[in-house]
Design a protein around this motif. Structure first.
Motif, PDB file in Angstrom:
ATOM      1  N   ALA A   1       8.011   0.904   6.730  1.00  0.00           N
ATOM      2  CA  ALA A   1       8.670  -0.380   6.975  1.00  0.00           C
ATOM      3  C   ALA A   1       7.693  -1.551   6.988  1.00  0.00           C
ATOM      4  O   ALA A   1       8.101  -2.704   6.838  1.00  0.00           O
ATOM      5  N   MET A   2       6.404  -1.245   7.145  1.00  0.00           N
ATOM      6  CA  MET A   2       5.398  -2.307   7.113  1.00  0.00           C
ATOM      7  C   MET A   2       4.916  -2.592   5.691  1.00  0.00           C
ATOM      8  O   MET A   2       4.074  -3.465   5.480  1.00  0.00           O
ATOM      9  N   ARG A   3       5.447  -1.847   4.716  1.00  0.00           N
ATOM     10  CA  ARG A   3       5.145  -2.038   3.297  1.00  0.00           C
ATOM     11  C   ARG A   3       3.639  -1.961   2.998  1.00  0.00           C
ATOM     12  O   ARG A   3       3.071  -2.888   2.401  1.00  0.00           O
ATOM     13  N   PRO A   4       2.990  -0.873   3.392  1.00  0.00           N
ATOM     14  CA  PRO A   4       1.575  -0.747   3.084  1.00  0.00           C
ATOM     15  C   PRO A   4       1.358  -0.421   1.618  1.00  0.00           C
ATOM     16  O   PRO A   4       2.265   0.063   0.930  1.00  0.00           O
ATOM     17  N   SER A   5       0.152  -0.660   1.144  1.00  0.00           N
ATOM     18  CA  SER A   5      -0.220  -0.268  -0.217  1.00  0.00           C
ATOM     19  C   SER A   5      -0.753   1.160  -0.251  1.00  0.00           C
ATOM     20  O   SER A   5      -0.742   1.813  -1.292  1.00  0.00           O
ATOM     21  N   TYR A   6      -1.233   1.634   0.914  1.00  0.00           N
ATOM     22  CA  TYR A   6      -1.823   2.961   1.031  1.00  0.00           C
ATOM     23  C   TYR A   6      -1.309   3.598   2.320  1.00  0.00           C
ATOM     24  O   TYR A   6      -1.206   2.926   3.349  1.00  0.00           O
ATOM     25  N   ILE A   7      -1.010   4.886   2.259  1.00  0.00           N
ATOM     26  CA  ILE A   7      -0.580   5.618   3.439  1.00  0.00           C
ATOM     27  C   ILE A   7      -1.477   6.837   3.601  1.00  0.00           C
ATOM     28  O   ILE A   7      -1.659   7.623   2.665  1.00  0.00           O
ATOM     29  N   ILE A   8      -2.049   6.981   4.798  1.00  0.00           N
ATOM     30  CA  ILE A   8      -2.880   8.134   5.121  1.00  0.00           C
ATOM     31  C   ILE A   8      -2.069   9.106   5.968  1.00  0.00           C
ATOM     32  O   ILE A   8      -1.498   8.719   6.992  1.00  0.00           O
ATOM     33  N   LEU A   9      -2.010  10.346   5.538  1.00  0.00           N
ATOM     34  CA  LEU A   9      -1.345  11.413   6.292  1.00  0.00           C
ATOM     35  C   LEU A   9      -2.443  12.290   6.889  1.00  0.00           C
ATOM     36  O   LEU A   9      -3.095  13.049   6.165  1.00  0.00           O
TER      37      LEU A   9
END
Length: 243
Positions: A155-163
């Protein structure tokens, strides 16, 4: 582009009991790329994740996200661009209900109410949680909590997501579902994913695998090339997937 240059980090830096966790790590992650980071416990992969999310600041070296340098006055901007889902979802779920938790990030961005509602609706729908929007967090299963945490980041519209090892605490069937959802997010919205894991079978569908050992990058490349180096992987305590 996520650009990391000679990044180093030590816990208790400057003290006799300092523990060096990262040693001169350099890498780049392109928009929309699927990157898996593997390594045994203590190899530095989770520390790297926290640095890329600006939860920690490096002892030396630097990095930037889409041209924004990770400096003290840009930490919030880095965290907006690089979202993170932790191993234990309870560590990042703070509201009582699903809808309130997913709305927390956009609210802190100071977005208009209409935009917040739109983002929350889209994130919940994407993660298959629309019918659970008013559920109490305490009533959710482990897999549902992971999806709520991911929805909040999305929902924050990141360009990168770390799992950061998100599948460790959940059943294998639920873990496969979470990973499928993560891949779908890349296909739908073009976000880059960095998946940190010690489960080798989870990374075969990624574009690139980075192997860490002793706080350094030992090797990197497509999964087929990395797993062809079976003896080198076993030497640092890693298995090779059967498939």
């Amino acid at each position: 582009m996520l650009d990391v240059r000679e990044l180093a980090f030590a816990y208790n830096a400057g003290r006799p009991d300092a523990i060096i966790a990262l040693r001169g790590v350099s890498l780049q992650v392109a928009p929309g790329e699927l990157v898996a980071i593997i390594g045994h416990n203590g190899s530095g992969k989770s520390t790297l994740a926290k640095l890329l999310n600006a939860s920690l600041l490096p002892t030396s070296g630097s990095f930037s996200v889409d041209g924004v340098e990770a400096t003290d006055d840009q930490l919030w901007e880095i965290r907006r661009r690089v979202g993170m889902v932790f191993q234990r979802p309870d560590d990042q779920l703070i509201a009582n209900t699903v809808i309130d938790d997913v709305a927390f990030g956009p609210e802190n961005l100071g977005l208009p109410r209409e935009e917040i509602e739109r983002r929350v609706h889209e994130s919940l729908t994407t993660l298959g949680l629309a019918d659970r929007r008013h559920a109490q967090i305490s009533e959710l299963s482990g897999g549902e909590k992971q999806r709520v945490a991911l929805a909040g980041v999305l929902a924050m519209r990141p360009s990168y997501i770390i799992l950061d090892e998100p599948t460790t605490m959940i059943a294998p069937a639920v873990a496969r579902q979470v990973l499928r959802l993560a891949h779908d997010l890349r296909d739908r919205s073009g976000v880059a994913l960095l998946h940190i894991t010690h489960f080798m079978h989870e990374v075969v569908s990624f574009d690139r695998v980075i192997v860490m050992d002793g706080g350094r990058i030992l090797m990197q490349g497509p999964p087929r090339e990395i797993f062809a180096r079976a003896d080198e992987l076993r030497a640092v305590g890693l298995d090779v997937p059967q498939v």
